[in-house]
Design an enzyme around this catalytic site. Structure first.
Site, PDB file in Angstrom:
ATOM      1  CB  SER A 159      -0.884  -0.013   1.257  1.00 36.08           C
ATOM      2  OG  SER A 159      -1.432   1.261   1.493  1.00 36.08           O
ATOM      3  CE1 TYR A 202      -4.051  -1.631   5.592  1.00 34.57           C
ATOM      4  CE2 TYR A 202      -3.013   0.394   4.841  1.00 34.57           C
ATOM      5  CZ  TYR A 202      -3.626  -0.815   4.565  1.00 34.57           C
ATOM      6  OH  TYR A 202      -3.796  -1.206   3.244  1.00 34.57           O
ATOM      7  CD  GLU A 248      -2.282   5.289   4.477  1.00 34.93           C
ATOM      8  OE1 GLU A 248      -2.080   5.458   5.673  1.00 34.93           O
ATOM      9  OE2 GLU A 248      -2.591   6.205   3.699  1.00 34.93           O
TER      10      GLU A 248
HETATM   11  P1  NAP Z   1     -11.496  -4.500   2.105  1.00 35.10           P
HETATM   12  O1  NAP Z   1     -12.641  -4.177   1.208  1.00 35.10           O
HETATM   13  O2  NAP Z   1     -11.435  -3.886   3.459  1.00 35.10           O
HETATM   14  O3  NAP Z   1     -11.426  -6.095   2.273  1.00 35.10           O
HETATM   15  C1  NAP Z   1     -10.638  -6.703   3.252  1.00 35.10           C
HETATM   16  C2  NAP Z   1     -10.801  -8.213   3.162  1.00 35.10           C
HETATM   17  O4  NAP Z   1      -9.950  -8.830   4.136  1.00 35.10           O
HETATM   18  C3  NAP Z   1     -12.224  -8.708   3.425  1.00 35.10           C
HETATM   19  O5  NAP Z   1     -12.549  -9.688   2.474  1.00 35.10           O
HETATM   20  C4  NAP Z   1     -12.107  -9.332   4.820  1.00 35.10           C
HETATM   21  O6  NAP Z   1     -12.996 -10.407   5.023  1.00 35.10           O
HETATM   22  C5  NAP Z   1     -10.684  -9.886   4.740  1.00 35.10           C
HETATM   23  N1  NAP Z   1     -10.152 -10.238   6.061  1.00 35.10           N
HETATM   24  C6  NAP Z   1     -10.136  -9.454   7.176  1.00 35.10           C
HETATM   25  N2  NAP Z   1      -9.635 -10.159   8.211  1.00 35.10           N
HETATM   26  C7  NAP Z   1      -9.322 -11.404   7.741  1.00 35.10           C
HETATM   27  C8  NAP Z   1      -8.788 -12.576   8.335  1.00 35.10           C
HETATM   28  N3  NAP Z   1      -8.477 -12.634   9.638  1.00 35.10           N
HETATM   29  N4  NAP Z   1      -8.601 -13.661   7.554  1.00 35.10           N
HETATM   30  C9  NAP Z   1      -8.945 -13.635   6.242  1.00 35.10           C
HETATM   31  N5  NAP Z   1      -9.472 -12.562   5.633  1.00 35.10           N
HETATM   32  C10 NAP Z   1      -9.661 -11.448   6.375  1.00 35.10           C
HETATM   33  O7  NAP Z   1     -10.103  -4.145   1.373  1.00 35.10           O
HETATM   34  P2  NAP Z   1      -9.817  -3.791  -0.173  1.00 35.10           P
HETATM   35  O8  NAP Z   1     -10.039  -2.339  -0.385  1.00 35.10           O
HETATM   36  O9  NAP Z   1     -10.495  -4.783  -1.046  1.00 35.10           O
HETATM   37  O10 NAP Z   1      -8.244  -4.005  -0.217  1.00 35.10           O
HETATM   38  C11 NAP Z   1      -7.677  -5.284  -0.541  1.00 35.10           C
HETATM   39  C12 NAP Z   1      -6.239  -5.333  -0.036  1.00 35.10           C
HETATM   40  O11 NAP Z   1      -5.480  -4.292  -0.646  1.00 35.10           O
HETATM   41  C13 NAP Z   1      -6.080  -5.110   1.465  1.00 35.10           C
HETATM   42  O12 NAP Z   1      -4.964  -5.876   1.887  1.00 35.10           O
HETATM   43  C14 NAP Z   1      -5.747  -3.631   1.587  1.00 35.10           C
HETATM   44  O13 NAP Z   1      -5.034  -3.387   2.757  1.00 35.10           O
HETATM   45  C15 NAP Z   1      -4.906  -3.447   0.339  1.00 35.10           C
HETATM   46  N6  NAP Z   1      -4.906  -2.102  -0.240  1.00 35.10           N
HETATM   47  C16 NAP Z   1      -6.082  -1.486  -0.546  1.00 35.10           C
HETATM   48  C17 NAP Z   1      -6.057  -0.247  -1.168  1.00 35.10           C
HETATM   49  C18 NAP Z   1      -7.333   0.463  -1.554  1.00 35.10           C
HETATM   50  O14 NAP Z   1      -7.262   1.662  -1.832  1.00 35.10           O
HETATM   51  N7  NAP Z   1      -8.453  -0.238  -1.625  1.00 35.10           N
HETATM   52  C19 NAP Z   1      -4.820   0.358  -1.495  1.00 35.10           C
HETATM   53  C20 NAP Z   1      -3.654  -0.325  -1.178  1.00 35.10           C
HETATM   54  C21 NAP Z   1      -3.694  -1.567  -0.574  1.00 35.10           C
HETATM   55  P3  NAP Z   1     -14.393 -10.265   5.874  1.00 35.10           P
HETATM   56  O15 NAP Z   1     -15.412  -9.786   4.885  1.00 35.10           O
HETATM   57  O16 NAP Z   1     -14.644 -11.647   6.355  1.00 35.10           O
HETATM   58  O17 NAP Z   1     -14.125  -9.263   6.962  1.00 35.10           O
HETATM   59  O1  F7E Z   2      -9.090   8.187   4.123  1.00 31.46           O
HETATM   60  C1  F7E Z   2      -9.499  11.645   5.309  1.00 31.46           C
HETATM   61  C2  F7E Z   2      -8.575  10.734   6.090  1.00 31.46           C
HETATM   62  O2  F7E Z   2     -10.129   6.119   5.022  1.00 31.46           O
HETATM   63  C3  F7E Z   2      -8.600   9.056   3.128  1.00 31.46           C
HETATM   64  C4  F7E Z   2      -7.297   2.213   2.497  1.00 31.46           C
HETATM   65  O3  F7E Z   2      -7.837   1.508   1.404  1.00 31.46           O
HETATM   66  O4  F7E Z   2      -6.117   3.705   1.054  1.00 31.46           O
HETATM   67  C5  F7E Z   2      -7.068   3.653   2.104  1.00 31.46           C
HETATM   68  O5  F7E Z   2      -6.594   4.357   3.244  1.00 31.46           O
HETATM   69  C6  F7E Z   2      -8.336  10.416   3.720  1.00 31.46           C
HETATM   70  C7  F7E Z   2      -7.538  10.406   5.023  1.00 31.46           C
HETATM   71  O6  F7E Z   2      -8.464   5.988   3.103  1.00 31.46           O
HETATM   72  C8  F7E Z   2     -12.811  11.333   6.744  1.00 31.46           C
HETATM   73  O7  F7E Z   2      -8.051  11.413   7.230  1.00 31.46           O
HETATM   74  C9  F7E Z   2     -11.470  12.936   6.219  1.00 31.46           C
HETATM   75  O8  F7E Z   2      -6.574  11.431   4.960  1.00 31.46           O
HETATM   76  O9  F7E Z   2     -10.702   6.859   2.685  1.00 31.46           O
HETATM   77  P1  F7E Z   2      -9.706   6.751   3.757  1.00 31.46           P
HETATM   78  P2  F7E Z   2      -6.915   5.903   3.502  1.00 31.46           P
HETATM   79  O10 F7E Z   2      -6.706   6.146   4.936  1.00 31.46           O
HETATM   80  O11 F7E Z   2      -6.164   6.755   2.530  1.00 31.46           O
HETATM   81  C10 F7E Z   2      -4.822   3.156   1.364  1.00 31.46           C
HETATM   82  C11 F7E Z   2      -3.946   3.256   0.134  1.00 31.46           C
HETATM   83  C12 F7E Z   2      -4.907   1.801   1.933  1.00 31.46           C
HETATM   84  O12 F7E Z   2      -4.011   0.982   1.740  1.00 31.46           O
HETATM   85  C13 F7E Z   2      -5.992   1.552   2.930  1.00 31.46           C
HETATM   86  O13 F7E Z   2      -6.234   0.160   3.064  1.00 31.46           O
HETATM   87  O14 F7E Z   2      -9.592  11.028   4.031  1.00 31.46           O
HETATM   88  N1  F7E Z   2     -10.855  11.769   5.887  1.00 31.46           N
HETATM   89  N2  F7E Z   2     -12.665  12.694   6.748  1.00 31.46           N
HETATM   90  C14 F7E Z   2     -11.653  10.757   6.198  1.00 31.46           C
HETATM   91  N3  F7E Z   2     -11.509   9.428   6.056  1.00 31.46           N
HETATM   92  C15 F7E Z   2     -12.533   8.644   6.452  1.00 31.46           C
HETATM   93  N4  F7E Z   2     -12.433   7.313   6.297  1.00 31.46           N
HETATM   94  N5  F7E Z   2     -13.681   9.165   7.014  1.00 31.46           N
HETATM   95  C16 F7E Z   2     -13.873  10.512   7.184  1.00 31.46           C
HETATM   96  O15 F7E Z   2     -14.903  10.957   7.678  1.00 31.46           O
END
Ligand code: NAP
Ligand code: F7E
Length: 330
Positions: free
Chosen positions: A127, A151, A129
């Site tokens: 990520s 995270y 992050e």
């Molecule tokens: P998401 O919608 O939050 O999905 C997370 C998944 O992880 C769910 O299917 C959840 O299953 C599963 N999980 C949680 N705890 C688990 C456990 N103990 N054992 C097995 N599975 C478990 O995340 P996403 O947005 O699809 O992201 C997919 C991956 O990419 C994650 O690793 C995230 O950190 C990474 N990532 C996401 C982004 C983004 O912007 N979306 C960017 C960079 C990296 P349940 O439904 O059972 O809870």
């Molecule tokens: O926050 C600000 C918050 O929770 C984005 C995950 O998929 O992308 C995601 O992480 C920004 C932050 O995503 C609210 O402070 C303001 O600056 O949508 P977010 P994230 O933290 O960037 C990365 C790449 C991952 O890997 C992660 O798994 O928005 N913000 N107000 C808020 N955020 C939330 N959630 N809620 C608010 O009310």
């Protein structure tokens, strides 16, 4: 027929990846946790070709059993606690699942291995992050990490574990450093979907305002459907490697609000948005902007959906969902 095992199958990316791999002719197996996971029915309705396998990233023996049962060509490790805000409140659990879970999954791959002439390939969901308090902009594969949340710290552990298994055991393990990617399947807890869903409800008269935290943070937002293609492309390379996947554009939360409210027909979002300190984070990632030139050169990957198209897609989907719920009296 190629076989893929996907962890995080019920999540946004797992659902998109399952669709992509099924369309490419794979037999897709999704790792599902818990004894009656309420999302199982929804994902099977969505993709009837999908098969579910029990397992949990906290339980190595369940992962070994899953890999033995599926005998996959490719494993995509997407499972995680992925919500940064929650990771501050449940730091140990985040380290356990988002961090150590990677070690367990790749260890299961190492132990089961696949055949000599067809070793299992592994994808890790790293990520942006990990860049956290960024040392340079834009961020690339060579930018140093400085995570700002439990995270981010857990993801750095998973990233280096993947790299270490590649170097130590010769596993075909690649890590995608993906910047934020969104879409109609994004969880409601993330800021983009929280905004488009609340906006749809405001438009329908079901809600008056949106409570948000820091509006000045800037993110490089792309479309999840484009990003899962990059995951698959990484595992088709002869040599495993790490790749940044991003659009190269950055926008603040304010800019997201500007575009979303304009699309919905409002002149200004300010009367509808209120600041709520509960959504501020103990440490913030201020600015992310990725340089995906390596992915473009080596994988031939480029994002297709623009920022405005993404916001529109999410708002229109939420408007349809909320309208249907309203009509059904839910
Ligand atoms: P998401 O919608 O939050 O999905 C997370 C998944 O992880 C769910 O299917 C959840 O299953 C599963 N999980 C949680 N705890 C688990 C456990 N103990 N054992 C097995 N599975 C478990 O995340 P996403 O947005 O699809 O992201 C997919 C991956 O990419 C994650 O690793 C995230 O950190 C990474 N990532 C996401 C982004 C983004 O912007 N979306 C960017 C960079 C990296 P349940 O439904 O059972 O809870
Ligand atoms: O926050 C600000 C918050 O929770 C984005 C995950 O998929 O992308 C995601 O992480 C920004 C932050 O995503 C609210 O402070 C303001 O600056 O949508 P977010 P994230 O933290 O960037 C990365 C790449 C991952 O890997 C992660 O798994 O928005 N913000 N107000 C808020 N955020 C939330 N959630 N809620 C608010 O009310």
């Amino acid at each position: 027929m190629k076989r893929a095992l996907v962890t995080g199958i019920t999540g946004q990316d797992g659902r998109h990846l399952a669709d992509l791999l099924t369309a490419k002719g794979y037999q897709v197996f999704g790792l599902i946790r818990g004894q009656a996971n309420p999302k199982a029915e929804m994902i099977l309705d969505e993709n009837p070709a999908l098969e579910l396998v029990d397992g949990d990233l906290r339980d190595l023996s369940s992962l070994i059993a899953a890999v033995e049962q599926v005998q996959p060509d490719e494993v995509y490790n997407l499972g995680a606690i992925s919500f940064v805000q929650l990771s501050f409140k449940q730091a140990e659990l985040t380290a356990e699942i988002t961090g150590l879970g990677v070690l367990r999954m790749i260890e299961a791959v190492r132990i089961v291995g696949g055949t000599d002439n067809n070793p299992i390939r592994f994808y890790q969901a790293s990520s942006s992050e990990m860049f956290g308090k960024v040392r340079e902009t834009p961020q690339s594969e060579t930018t140093p990490f400085h995570p700002r949340s439990p995270y981010g710290v857990a993801k750095v552990f998973g990233h280096y574990t993947t790299l270490n298994y590649r170097e130590a055991y010769g596993i075909h393990a690649s890590s995608g450093i993906l910047f934020n990617h969104e879409g109609p399947r994004r969880g409601l807890e993330f800021v983009t979907r929280k905004i488009t869903n609340s906006l749809a409800r405001i438009k329908l008269g079901l809600q008056d305002e949106i409570s948000l935290g820091n509006l000045d943070a800037a993110r490089d937002w792309g479309y999840a459907g484009d990003y899962v293609e990059a995951m698959w492309m990484m595992l088709q390379q002869d040599v495993p490697d790490d790749y940044v996947i991003a659009t190269g554009e950055t926008h603040t939360i304010r800019e997201f609000l500007d575009v979303a409210f304009r699309i919905a027909g409002y002149d200004s979002w300010e009367p509808f948005v209120k600041h709520d300190t509960r959504f501020d984070r103990p440490a913030e990632v201020d600015l992310l902007m990725g340089d995906a030139s390596k992915a473009k050169a080596k994988l031939g990957w480029t994002p297709k959906v623009t920022f405005e198209e993404l916001v529109r897609m999410m708002y229109e989907s939420d408007l349809a969902i909320e309208t249907a719920k309203m009509e059904q009296g839910r």
